[in-house]
Design an enzyme around this catalytic site. Structure first.
Site, PDB file in Angstrom:
ATOM      1  CD  GLU A 137      -2.707   0.599   2.676  1.00 24.39           C
ATOM      2  OE1 GLU A 137      -3.787   0.010   2.625  1.00 24.39           O
ATOM      3  OE2 GLU A 137      -2.168   0.950   3.747  1.00 24.39           O
ATOM      4  CB  CYS A 169       3.457  37.070   7.062  1.00 22.90           C
ATOM      5  SG  CYS A 169       3.403  38.341   5.831  1.00 22.90           S
ATOM      6  NE  ARG A 224       7.446  14.861   2.722  1.00 22.65           N
ATOM      7  CZ  ARG A 224       8.682  14.499   2.848  1.00 22.65           C
ATOM      8  NH1 ARG A 224       9.636  15.087   2.154  1.00 22.65           N
ATOM      9  NH2 ARG A 224       8.998  13.523   3.680  1.00 22.65           N
TER      10      ARG A 224
HETATM   11  N1  LLP Z   1      -1.045   3.174   4.443  1.00 19.69           N
HETATM   12  C1  LLP Z   1      -1.453   3.875   5.524  1.00 19.69           C
HETATM   13  C2  LLP Z   1      -2.461   3.300   6.417  1.00 19.69           C
HETATM   14  C3  LLP Z   1      -0.899   5.140   5.804  1.00 19.69           C
HETATM   15  O1  LLP Z   1      -1.299   5.829   6.871  1.00 19.69           O
HETATM   16  C4  LLP Z   1       0.067   5.675   4.917  1.00 19.69           C
HETATM   17  C5  LLP Z   1       0.657   7.001   5.156  1.00 19.69           C
HETATM   18  C6  LLP Z   1       0.442   4.904   3.800  1.00 19.69           C
HETATM   19  C7  LLP Z   1      -0.127   3.653   3.588  1.00 19.69           C
HETATM   20  C8  LLP Z   1       1.432   5.393   2.787  1.00 19.69           C
HETATM   21  O2  LLP Z   1       2.675   5.607   3.330  1.00 19.69           O
HETATM   22  P1  LLP Z   1       3.909   5.915   2.347  1.00 19.69           P
HETATM   23  O3  LLP Z   1       4.095   4.730   1.448  1.00 19.69           O
HETATM   24  O4  LLP Z   1       3.548   7.121   1.560  1.00 19.69           O
HETATM   25  O5  LLP Z   1       5.055   6.154   3.233  1.00 19.69           O
HETATM   26  N2  LLP Z   1       3.145  13.554   5.355  1.00 19.69           N
HETATM   27  C9  LLP Z   1       4.238  12.645   5.644  1.00 19.69           C
HETATM   28  C10 LLP Z   1       3.833  11.189   5.430  1.00 19.69           C
HETATM   29  C11 LLP Z   1       2.609  10.780   6.216  1.00 19.69           C
HETATM   30  C12 LLP Z   1       2.137   9.389   5.857  1.00 19.69           C
HETATM   31  C13 LLP Z   1       0.764   9.112   6.352  1.00 19.69           C
HETATM   32  N3  LLP Z   1       0.305   7.790   6.087  1.00 19.69           N
HETATM   33  C14 LLP Z   1       5.438  13.028   4.786  1.00 19.69           C
HETATM   34  O6  LLP Z   1       5.362  13.993   4.030  1.00 19.69           O
HETATM   35  O7  LLP Z   1       6.482  12.402   4.872  1.00 19.69           O
END
Ligand code: LLP
Length: 434
Positions: free
Chosen positions: A280, A352, A319
């Site tokens: 996922e 700002c 980020r």
């Molecule tokens: N599955 C679930 C249940 C999740 O909560 C997330 C991410 C993913 C899959 C996907 O994760 P990924 O493969 O993208 O690492 N805003 C943060 C990342 C927050 C991720 C939230 N959940 C950033 O910019 O690094």
């Protein structure tokens, strides 16, 4: 307008040493800016397709659309064989608009969350969507609306890991999933409601590494055995890392799959029936496809620091301010061909707020980036910005949301128009006070 397809170095970005970039996915940056303005996110469709294909060894690649949920990106994922995850009513709506059917085997859309808000419960129940429950209350609430639902459960295995404390989703400090020690009582609660738990899902965090991700296999195996032979699906969750810095290790998909496949095979043997293996990812599929293009609007010195101030800020890419995250950058000079010396600069935005700096580390410590000498009117390209870039943007300081552009086969398509000033105040009203 179609442009010739990108060369390998162009896709990788920039002439590395000179930190300049002239094109994105084969389209000249000047042309993109002329057509769509700045700030603008540009996504390269070929990169997304390639990343999905690289995970084809998994039975299901389920795109975690929270990383970048534009419906054109979702449509691209669907056309390339990915299914989708949704974590809100809005994400369900997006998935449907992008052509995902509500039901199927495997389910095209899975709602994964720790709660149902009332809108999402209504949608899930009306469309009979598959739910991956992150709390026992969700199972109860679903069973009240849908008789004897078949659900999967997200379990917090008691440990987690991410690129930042804020993206670690396991362990006692995390709100995510069903606590592993509460599995038995959750199963009893589900059974009492007539719900059948058909799968186990664990997602320990975002931006982790293979070592930590590998530990999840063992946890999923133990947990699935406790749930029993009604388990037909296991999900490895997301969290696959992306190499933001040169020299960062890139993902070894084969090794990762081998770990999971061995787990799956042992479970198949124990249960005597096939077990589907899902993954996922969000970041892994879209991060490297995306670029934030902004114009340099002012250049000024503050004592020892030289600032390039752009027309994009943390309203567009949060980020750095949220996690101290690093993004590579390049200059796209309007006047090409000049030799430009590299210099240490701080790159900031228009907001700002002192934290509106793209070059910062954890805790807001300002750092420097080597970029070529620039003039007002040149462009800066912030790279590897496709994941959690636009998706986390805001209207802070009443800045309109940026345009989004998808490049396919050398042709740039506008997939989201820049917000207008009227869009900003849509829905607002001044009460008639007499
Ligand atoms: N599955 C679930 C249940 C999740 O909560 C997330 C991410 C993913 C899959 C996907 O994760 P990924 O493969 O993208 O690492 N805003 C943060 C990342 C927050 C991720 C939230 N959940 C950033 O910019 O690094």
């Amino acid at each position: 307008m179609t442009f010739s397809s990108p060369s390998a170095s162009d896709v990788q970005g920039a002439a590395e040493a000179s930190k300049t970039r002239t094109a994105i996915a084969g389209v000249p940056i000047g042309e993109l800016v002329r057509q769509f303005g700045t700030p603008m996110f540009v996504y390269d469709a070929a990169t997304i397709a390639q990343r999905i294909a690289s995970l084809a060894c998994f039975d299901v690649v389920r795109y975690a659309q929270k990383a970048c949920s534009n419906i054109a990106v979702l449509d691209l994922c669907r056309r390339n064989g990915a299914l989708v995850d949704a974590t809100s009513a809005g994400e369900i709506h997006r998935a449907r608009l992008a052509g995902f059917s509500p039901v199927g085997d495997p389910p095209p859309i899975v709602y994964t969350a720790d709660i149902f808000d009332r809108d999402s419960l209504d949608l899930v129940a009306a469309q009979r969507l598959h739910v991956n429950c992150g709390s026992a209350d969700m199972i109860d609430q679903l069973a009240e609306r849908v008789p004897c639902p078949r659900v999967t459960i997200r379990i917090n295995p008691g440990f987690g890991h991410g690129h930042s404390r804020k993206t670690n989703t396991g362990g006692e400090q995390s709100k995510h999933g069903i606590w592993h020690e509460e599995l038995d009582q959750t199963l009893a609660r589900a059974a009492a409601r007539g719900a059948v738990v058909t799968g186990v899902h664990v997602h320990i965090g975002s931006g982790s590494d293979l070592e930590h991700l590998g530990e999840v296999c063992g946890a999923v195996e133990r947990l699935a055995l406790r749930v029993g032979d009604q388990v037909t699906t296991i999900s490895a969750g997301g969290g696959l890392p992306v190499a933001y810095r040169r020299g960062d290790a890139s993902m070894d998909v084969e090794a990762y799959f081998a770990l999971w496949d061995a787990t799956r095979r042992r479970l198949q043997k124990a249960f005597g029936h096939p077990v589907r293996l899902e993954i996922e990812p969000g970041r892994y599929l879209v991060a490297e496809s995306g670029y934030l293009v902004a114009e340099v609007r002012a250049i000024k010195r503050m004592g020892g620091n030289l600032f390039y101030l752009l027309d994009a800020g943390f309203n567009n890419l949060a980020r750095p301010v949220m996690y101290g995250a690093y993004h590579p950058m390049a200059l796209a000079p309007v006047e090409a061909g000049l030799t430009r010396a590299l210099q240490e600069v701080v790159v900031g935005g228009p907001l700002c707020e002192s934290g509106d700096i793209f070059t910062q580390g954890e805790g807001g410590v300002v750092r420097h980036e080597m970029l070529p000498q620039a003039s007002v009117g040149d462009h800066v390209v912030i790279e590897i910005a496709g994941a959690y870039g636009f998706a986390m943007s805001s209207n802070y300081n009443s800045k309109p949301l940026a345009a989004e552009v998808l490049v396919r086969g050398g042709t740039p398509y506008l997939i989201r128009a820049r917000q207008s000033l009227d869009d900003l105040v849509r829905g607002e009203e001044i009460p008639a006070l007499g």
